[in-house]
Scaffold this active site. Structure first.
Site, PDB file in Angstrom:
ATOM      1  CG  HIS A  57      30.716   5.197 -18.112  1.00  0.00           C
ATOM      2  ND1 HIS A  57      29.919   4.073 -18.273  1.00  0.00           N
ATOM      3  CD2 HIS A  57      29.884   6.034 -17.126  1.00  0.00           C
ATOM      4  CE1 HIS A  57      28.875   4.146 -17.741  1.00  0.00           C
ATOM      5  NE2 HIS A  57      28.759   5.120 -17.176  1.00  0.00           N
ATOM      6  CG  ASN A 117      24.455   2.726 -17.832  1.00  0.00           C
ATOM      7  OD1 ASN A 117      25.525   3.129 -18.399  1.00  0.00           O
ATOM      8  ND2 ASN A 117      23.980   3.201 -16.647  1.00  0.00           N
ATOM      9  CE1 TYR A 121      26.053  12.770 -19.452  1.00  0.00           C
ATOM     10  CE2 TYR A 121      27.507  11.067 -20.712  1.00  0.00           C
ATOM     11  CZ  TYR A 121      26.663  11.295 -19.908  1.00  0.00           C
ATOM     12  OH  TYR A 121      26.228  10.338 -19.139  1.00  0.00           O
TER      13      TYR A 121
END
Ligand code: HDE
Length: 702
Positions: free
Chosen positions: A90, A163, A377
């Site tokens: 991404h 998404n 993350y």
């Protein structure tokens, strides 16, 4: 996208609210105003005023540069460190500020104020991205789009990191590095960039039957969107909502674009990539600039643990959807994106999303992919943003305020006071303490079982929903999927990988497998792998289609009018007015930019030059030419391509008599989508959709 004229908005005048602040372009205009007037002194990072920013300190006029030049060294040092590691996935993204307004309370299901306080506006920052390409890669490869939204709620930041397709390739986080290594550029040759059409990706997929459902979505038109404003977003995993009495309800999140879904055709996406690498980012920027603020409805699917037990699949498996036909969507609110960031790096690049950022009243499910993401993350941000204090960067800072005993670390921006940096304590009664209103995890009883590297039996069905998706699509969409698979696998050099993929497709749909095998000259059909459990014929899910659900509209779309010297200004004007009234942005394209003489010897302004503005930039085109203009452009390759591409990309074409020579040279055949330029009504009607009936005439049948 070409520069287009500011557009008349058909709806009420949309203005950015003071909440999200400023103009749609933030403070960008302010700096220009300062240039001529009183301006601040240029300084070093130590605040020392600089007298000369053009010349470094030299020992003499033609002598060496001196080491003591702290102005030069500081400036170059900062420049040398301007880049931070790009996201491993991404990396290419477009971010916009906006707001979310709740319209229906979910008070029965959750205590999260974000979802219970009707009409309250919550500021958001959304970042939409491609997955595979690097930060500087093109906007229009065939790829899934990331759809990440940070809600700055009064109870802390809530990130919905999803998404634009509702399922994922793998069921367990442990496979993610392998998936991404297979997808990205091959490590020995460093290509292809931003493409799944290569050996390592399909090799991995052919060994990963659980990916088949996602592959069907990936091969559909969803992954070649027309605009970031025209995609859906999905939270993918099941999450939990927790109410006042601690009761949990499962929830799936869906974003629905108000402009409707729209995609390109493959040849168009390929040509856009050449004509404008930044097509989607520019499209978003220009829409915000025009005040055409993109909006999405947020919808939820809610179901209980008991209901989930009755599903013919396991909703904790992220390769499965909960079909809307089984659990309908409830729209609860709307997100409007209305302000472009002031600075790309500070905001879009430094924004740190994390699925673990949740607020009281929301909780995770046991989806094993989600569970892995909860770790990943935060860890990523440490290497991307360089330390544990990245939550202090303005784009990441919660508006709810932060009060705790965490201290120090790289790039600490705060200056905590007092002697107490621990808890419990009695020395400073005003220091922060736990609260009953604080976050509580859902008190879900854990199942008995043995520890182990286990995959649940209920995750074993890899083909049924892949089949359901393929069979739910319209014939046009099925043909696109077959072509996409043929294209992708034709780029795979290893024969056994191509064959292994066709073998899997046999378990999905025999007819699709035959089409793909034919396109790859694979004969006889390879033996299908034995599915772990029998493949089910599930009822069709029309909600998964795109083309049948497209909105017939020109809102947010673009129309190009091709003209030359001598074109009829009346015709141009009436087409422009009709298209603008229908909500489109109109661009006049000509062999030269700027002023040209019309038939009535008036002047007409061309916004864009033909060579740099192919018809792939527009959703429909008009060609308005004099006889001589038509003859001249019939011999011009860019003009022929303009018209031929519009035709083969199934777009409406309005043409006057003078344009006929060009249409003939471009091989345009008469059909319902090719209309007289004087019939603006017919043109607008045809322009609101694509001419799917034309497709068999312009593309070989797969
Ligand atoms: Fe991500 N993903 N992901 N992902 N993902 C990242 O985090 C990861 C997954 C998604 O605009 C990274 O800050 C793992 C599913 C989006 O900044 C990284 C797994 C979905 C974005 C990461 C997944 C997503 C990311 C890279 C499997 C859809 C961009 C940089 C367990 C529901 C957010 C970063 C933005 C970004 C890890 C799977 C969506 C490496 C380990 C499923 C939209 O941490």
């Amino acid at each position: 996208m070409p520069r287009s004229k500011p557009q008349k908005s058909s709806g009420p005048k949309k203005k950015p609210t003071s909440k999200s602040g400023g103009t749609p372009l933030g403070n960008a205009g302010e700096h220009h105003q300062k240039a001529g007037g009183k301006h601040p002194a240029l300084t070093t990072n130590q605040g020392v005023p600089i007298s000369d920013n053009q010349n470094s300190l030299r020992a003499s006029e033609r002598g060496p540069t001196l080491l003591e030049d702290f102005v030069l060294r500081e400036k170059i040092m900062h420049f040398d460190h301007e880049r931070i590691p790009e996201r491993i996935v991404h990396a290419r993204g477009t971010g916009v500020h906006g707001r979310f307004t709740l319209k229906k309370s979910l008070g029965r299901y959750t205590t999260a104020k974000l979802f219970t306080e009707v009409d309250v506006e919550t500021p958001v920052f959304a970042r939409i991205s491609t997955v595979a390409g690097g930060a500087g890669s093109v906007d229009t490869p065939r790829d899934v789009r990331g759809f990440a939204v940070k809600f700055y709620t009064g109870e802390g930041n809530y990130d919905l990191v999803g998404n634009n397709v509702p399922v994922f390739f793998i069921q367990d986080a442990i496979k993610f590095p392998d998936l991404v290594h297979a997808l990205k550029m091959e490590p020995d040759r460093a290509f292809p960039q931003a493409a799944s059409a290569h050996d390592t990706f399909w090799d991995f997929i052919s060994h990963t039957p659980e990916a088949m459902h996602m592959v069907m979505w990936q091969m559909s038109d969803r992954t070649i969107p027309r605009s970031l404003r025209m995609i859906e977003g999905f939270g993918v995993h099941s999450f939990r909502l927790i109410n006042q009495s601690g009761k949990s309800t499962f929830v799936k999140f869906h974003w629905r674009p108000v402009l409707g879904l729209q995609s390109t055709v493959w040849d168009e996406a390929v040509k856009i990539a050449g004509a404008d690498q930044d097509f989607h980012r520019r499209d978003m920027f220009e829409a915000i600039l025009r005040g055409d603020f993109p909006a999405w409805d947020l919808a939820v699917q809610l179901f209980t643990e008991e209901e989930a037990e009755g599903f013919p699949f396991d909703h904790l498996d992220p390769t499965k959807i909960v079909p809307e036909e089984m659990v309908p969507l409830k729209v609860i609110g709307r997100m409007v994106l209305d302000r472009w960031p002031d600075n790309f790096f500070a905001e879009t690049e430094q924004v740190a999303f994390c699925p673990a950022n949740i607020v009281p009243g929301i909780d995770f499910s046991n989806d094993p992919l989600l569970q892995g993401r909860l770790f990943s993350y935060l860890d990523t941000q440490l290497s991307r943003l360089g330390g544990p204090n990245f939550h202090q960067i303005p784009i990441n800072a919660p508006r709810a305020g932060v009060a705790n005993n965490q201290r120090d670390g790289h790039m600490q921006m705060g200056v905590p006071t007092g002697r107490v940096a621990y808890e419990p304590q009695s020395l400073e009664p005003d220091k922060p303490r736990e609260t009953d209103a604080g976050f509580r995890s859902c008190a879900q009883p854990t199942e008995d079982g043995s520890k182990g590297r286990i995959r649940a039996e209920s995750f074993a069905d890899h083909y049924s929903q892949a089949r359901q998706f393929y069979r739910s699509q319209s014939p046009v969409e099925q043909a696109h999927m077959a072509s996409a698979l043929i294209f992708e696998l034709s780029k795979v050099q290893t024969a056994h990988v191509r064959e292994a993929m066709v073998a899997h497709v046999r378990n999905i749909d025999q007819d699709l497998a035959k089409r793909v095998a034919k396109g790859l000259s694979i004969d006889p059909l390879p033996t299908a792998p034995k599915p772990a459990v029998p493949v089910q014929d599930l009822p069709k899910s029309p909600a998964t289609t795109l083309i049948p659900r497209m909105k017939e509209t020109l809102e947010g779309r673009a129309v190009g009018i091709l003209v030359a010297e001598g074109s009829d200004e009346g015709t141009v004007d009436s087409i422009r007015t009709a298209a603008e009234d229908a909500g489109a942005a109109v661009t006049v394209v000509a062999p030269t930019i700027g002023k040209l003489k019309t038939a009535g010897r008036k002047t007409l302004n061309a916004d864009a030059q033909l060579a740099g503005s192919p018809s792939v930039f527009y959703d429909a085109v008009a060609v308005v030419l004099s006889e001589s203009g038509g003859t001249m452009l019939a011999g011009e390759a860019a003009a022929k391509a303009f018209v031929a591409d519009a035709f083969s990309h199934l777009k409406a074409i309005a043409a006057d008599g003078g344009a006929q020579a060009l249409l003939d040279a471009a091989g345009v055949m008469p059909d319902a989508g090719v209309v007289a330029a004087s019939d603006t009504k017919a043109f607008i009607k045809a322009a609101k959709t694509r001419q799917w009936a034309r497709e068999p005439e312009v593309r070989s049948k797969t």
